[in-house]
Design a protein around this motif. Structure first.
Motif, short mmCIF file in Angstrom:
data_model
loop_
_atom_site.label_atom_id
_atom_site.label_comp_id
_atom_site.label_asym_id
_atom_site.label_seq_id
_atom_site.Cartn_x
_atom_site.Cartn_y
_atom_site.Cartn_z
N GLY A 237 0.83 -1.19 0.00
CA GLY A 237 0.00 0.00 0.00
C GLY A 237 0.86 1.24 0.00
N PHE A 238 0.31 2.34 -0.46
CA PHE A 238 1.10 3.58 -0.54
C PHE A 238 1.41 4.16 0.83
N ASP A 239 0.72 3.67 1.88
CA ASP A 239 1.09 4.11 3.23
C ASP A 239 2.44 3.55 3.65
N GLU A 240 2.95 2.56 2.90
CA GLU A 240 4.27 1.98 3.19
C GLU A 240 5.35 2.53 2.26
N ALA A 241 5.02 3.52 1.46
CA ALA A 241 5.99 4.08 0.52
C ALA A 241 7.23 4.59 1.26
N GLY A 242 8.38 4.18 0.79
CA GLY A 242 9.64 4.64 1.36
C GLY A 242 10.08 3.89 2.60
N GLU A 243 9.27 2.97 3.11
CA GLU A 243 9.65 2.24 4.31
C GLU A 243 10.53 1.04 3.95
N PRO A 244 11.64 0.85 4.68
CA PRO A 244 12.54 -0.27 4.37
C PRO A 244 11.89 -1.60 4.70
N LYS A 245 12.19 -2.61 3.89
CA LYS A 245 11.72 -3.97 4.11
C LYS A 245 12.93 -4.86 4.36
N SER A 246 12.77 -5.81 5.28
CA SER A 246 13.93 -6.61 5.66
C SER A 246 13.51 -7.95 6.25
N MET A 247 14.48 -8.84 6.36
CA MET A 247 14.33 -10.07 7.13
C MET A 247 15.25 -9.97 8.34
#
Length: 380
Positions: A237-247
């Motif tokens: 979703g665009f509310d997560e735009a720019g947020e880093p994703k990781s394990m």
């Protein structure tokens, strides 16, 4: 012992009707590469493997290929559970004829929550895998009619899991829940009935040396570092735009302490919001990212999306900056779905009045009061 904590793959999901199959393939390749390069002992997938109970055949094949690669190219054990988007029976069927010394795959509930025991040079590590379940199924499984909330379900699972822990073992819990104090996003489906209390207190997991959580899509720790969400590898979703994703790469030490490092995901396409005048945006570097455009032009333009897609092939949202204020005002009004949720209405009102959300104890009190009113209404 080294554990790789992942969750919320949501295989088979689309973004604005655009397939994410290639994006998911890249993510699964990165997980496999991490297992190999980091010499991971246990791979954890904490639920929502698929995006829906009956996923497309391509998503099932994709995941089967991934598991085959993990089995053939690594020595890692695999622990995975069904999430609220999964079919418990489908996930449970993967456990048939698997090597029980190397895999713990949990779909439906089991009254006996036996762990996977993995040994290292410092002794045993017990990994309890607690699949998601609705309250009605948990009542039947555990023979307990007092199970009424997601916390009651997890508490029953934890109580069973404790009975099976070997003496002196370090303990890892894998669960799919909304733990109080965490931050959600637009992409998560509620876990409780309308008006019900959804969250689980962190204290429920007392005694566990690491809690590997799924359900929420933002990587985050809850109160202490050892209770953690891996987050979803892709933004939905665009509310997560720019947020880093990781394990999360978790080193579990002999004394039960943990050291956690995050390994970033590098998706082939990201989610971005761009702002500017149309004349400037069409001169930007071409991109296949998923784009929401905020146009600052003062006058309406004729079919601006057609021109934008010549540069941003996956542009899938457009709004004029002048309309943002109207959208913000409308967002403060309770939508119809929330008007029918009295707990949410009470929470929104108190947040507006005192500028803070209801505490968990207050939520429980309000929830209890509405239950009492419902019982009076049912008797009438």
């Amino acid at each position: 012992m080294r554990i790789l904590h992942t969750a919320d793959l949501h295989l088979g999901r689309a973004f604005n009707n655009m397939s994410l199959e290639d994006d998911h393939r890249a993510i699964l390749d990165q997980i496999l590469e991490c297992i190999i390069l980091q010499r991971v002992d246990v791979l954890v997938i904490a639920g929502d493997i698929f995006d829906r109970a009956v996923p497309p055949a391509s998503a099932v094949r994709q995941f089967n290929t991934f598991l085959t690669q993990v089995a053939n190219q690594t020595n890692a054990a695999v622990v995975m559970i069904a999430g609220n988007h999964d079919s418990g029976d489908r996930i449970g069927s993967m456990a048939i004829m698997t090597d029980t010394n190397r895999a713990l795959i949990r779909g439906p509930l089991n009254v006996e929550e036996a762990p996977l025991i993995v040994n290292d040079s410092h002794g045993p590590v017990a990994i309890s895998a607690l699949p998601f379940s609705h309250e009605y199924a948990a009542r039947e499984c555990f023979g307990n009619e007092s199970i009424n909330t997601p916390e009651d379900v997890v508490t029953a699972q934890i109580t069973s899991a404790r009975r099976h822990l070997p003496d002196g073992a370090r303990w890892v819990v894998v669960a799919h829940a909304f733990v109080a104090g965490a931050k959600g996003s637009e992409g998560e489906r509620p876990l409780a009935r309308v008006g019900g209390l959804e969250t689980v207190r962190p204290e429920v997991f007392d005694g566990a040396h690491y809690v590997a959580l799924g359900h929420l899509h933002r990587p985050q720790s809850i109160r202490t570092e050892h209770i953690r969400y891996a987050g979803a590898p892709l933004a939905f979703g665009f509310d997560e735009a720019g947020e880093p994703k990781s394990m999360a790469l978790v080193d579990l030490w002999p004394d039960g302490t943990t050291t956690i490092s995050t390994i970033p995901f590098v998706p082939p396409r990201t989610i971005r919001i761009v702002r500017g005048k149309l004349a400037d945006l069409v001169l930007a570097e071409p991109s296949s990212d998923f784009i929401k455009v905020i146009l600052t032009d003062e006058k309406p333009l004729i079919d601006p999306m057609k021109r934008l897609r010549e540069v941003f092939s996956n542009a899938c949202g457009l709004i004029y900056a002048r309309d943002e204020q109207i959208s913000t005002v409308n967002a403060t009004l309770p939508p119809l779905a929330r008007i029918n949720d009295p707990i949410q209405v009470v929470g929104d009102f108190l947040e507006h009045v005192r500028n803070e959300r209801l505490a968990d104890a207050e939520l429980a009190l309000v929830d209890s009061a509405f239950d009492d009113l419902q019982k009076l209404e049912d008797r009438a």
